[in-house]
Write an enzyme that holds these catalytic residues in place. Sequence first.
Site, PDB file in Angstrom:
ATOM      1  N   HIS A   1       0.867  -1.183   0.000  1.00  9.78           N
ATOM      2  CA  HIS A   1       0.000   0.000   0.000  1.00  9.78           C
ATOM      3  C   HIS A   1       0.906   1.236   0.000  1.00  9.78           C
ATOM      4  O   HIS A   1       1.900   1.264   0.728  1.00  9.78           O
ATOM      5  CB  HIS A   1      -0.848   0.067   1.290  1.00  9.78           C
ATOM      6  CG  HIS A   1      -2.211  -0.551   1.193  1.00  9.78           C
ATOM      7  ND1 HIS A   1      -2.872  -1.024   2.302  1.00  9.78           N
ATOM      8  CD2 HIS A   1      -3.054  -0.741   0.147  1.00  9.78           C
ATOM      9  CE1 HIS A   1      -4.058  -1.484   1.939  1.00  9.78           C
ATOM     10  NE2 HIS A   1      -4.199  -1.338   0.641  1.00  9.78           N
TER      11      HIS A   1
ATOM     12  N   CYS B   1      -2.850   3.606   8.800  1.00 15.21           N
ATOM     13  CA  CYS B   1      -3.883   2.649   8.367  1.00 15.21           C
ATOM     14  C   CYS B   1      -5.072   2.648   9.320  1.00 15.21           C
ATOM     15  O   CYS B   1      -6.210   2.440   8.913  1.00 15.21           O
ATOM     16  CB  CYS B   1      -3.332   1.234   8.314  1.00 15.21           C
ATOM     17  SG  CYS B   1      -1.760   1.059   7.501  1.00 15.21           S
TER      18      CYS B   1
HETATM   19  N1  ARG Z   1      -4.076  -6.705   6.393  1.00 11.57           N
HETATM   20  C1  ARG Z   1      -4.423  -5.530   5.659  1.00 11.57           C
HETATM   21  C2  ARG Z   1      -4.307  -5.764   4.173  1.00 11.57           C
HETATM   22  O1  ARG Z   1      -3.392  -6.445   3.759  1.00 11.57           O
HETATM   23  C3  ARG Z   1      -3.590  -4.389   6.112  1.00 11.57           C
HETATM   24  C4  ARG Z   1      -4.031  -3.073   5.540  1.00 11.57           C
HETATM   25  C5  ARG Z   1      -3.185  -1.935   6.015  1.00 11.57           C
HETATM   26  N2  ARG Z   1      -3.666  -0.706   5.560  1.00 11.57           N
HETATM   27  C6  ARG Z   1      -2.916   0.280   5.029  1.00 11.57           C
HETATM   28  N3  ARG Z   1      -3.506   1.417   4.794  1.00 11.57           N
HETATM   29  N4  ARG Z   1      -1.663   0.104   4.727  1.00 11.57           N
HETATM   30  O2  ARG Z   1      -5.100  -5.307   3.396  1.00 11.57           O
END
Ligand code: ARG
Length: 265
Positions: free
Chosen positions: A164, A258
């Site tokens: 991300h 997040c």
């Molecule tokens: N386990 C989540 C995923 O893989 C974590 C998301 C984290 N969010 C972020 N904005 N980086 O989607």
Amino acid sequence: MPKQILMCPPDYFDIEYEINVWMHQDDQPSDLTAHQQWQKLHDIYIQQLGWEVKQITPVKGLPDMVFATDCCTIIGDKVMLSNFRYAERQPETEQFEKWFLENGYTQLKKASSFFEGGGDTLVFGDKIIAGQGFRSTPEAHKELEDYFGREVISLKIIDPHFYHMDTSLAVLDDQTVAYYPGAIDEASREKLKKSVPKLIEATPEEARGFSLNAVSDGHNIICSDASVSLLNKYRDTGFEVIGTPILEFRKSGGGVKCLTLELDL
Ligand code: ARG
């Protein structure tokens, strides 16, 4: 007006599936530690910064709902809802859509191709910095541009640890961005250098401490306390820095940013 954010308590936070390289079902977060770290962040926002924190009710079976920023990109009263890449996260959109409708938002649109909201988008002045490669698509970036009428600085993510955009890049104010260059390809690095007046570079070790996954109001930066040298780079640039323990959420690939959906960008 105090800053307004939305958070989701970690009541059902767990590693129920593996959709990024940080997640391992045999390495579960401690319920107690996750709650303590989440609560501490929540209290920093309210008690230390005087911000307003709204909460959405967590849903059993949606362990990643805790990462509220992923539900959408929101600018003013316009919301572009996420279209999650993995089936496991798709039902989250409906929960957040319901929350927005109940809270008076009327301009909602769900992305038609894969798009993961604040996970992959960061508002930078009158532009949007957006990542693609692992979750969101270039088509979604085009949709963003059309919906919000803003220029999108589209970057290609190449390191799976930083799947991300918000795990390797933080907008600190409308002149300053901190990032880990190794997370994106060469052309994207060039694009950033052209578009951002002040760039702070993080080392791979600093990036892995998740302190780039940061929330900033242009003066205060709130982030993981794990990357001490990066926190010092932030301070040397003139920011107030509030580091907080958050690594229980890294077991799922997440951190401070997040867990935080900013409602007033
Ligand atoms: N386990 C989540 C995923 O893989 C974590 C998301 C984290 N969010 C972020 N904005 N980086 O989607």
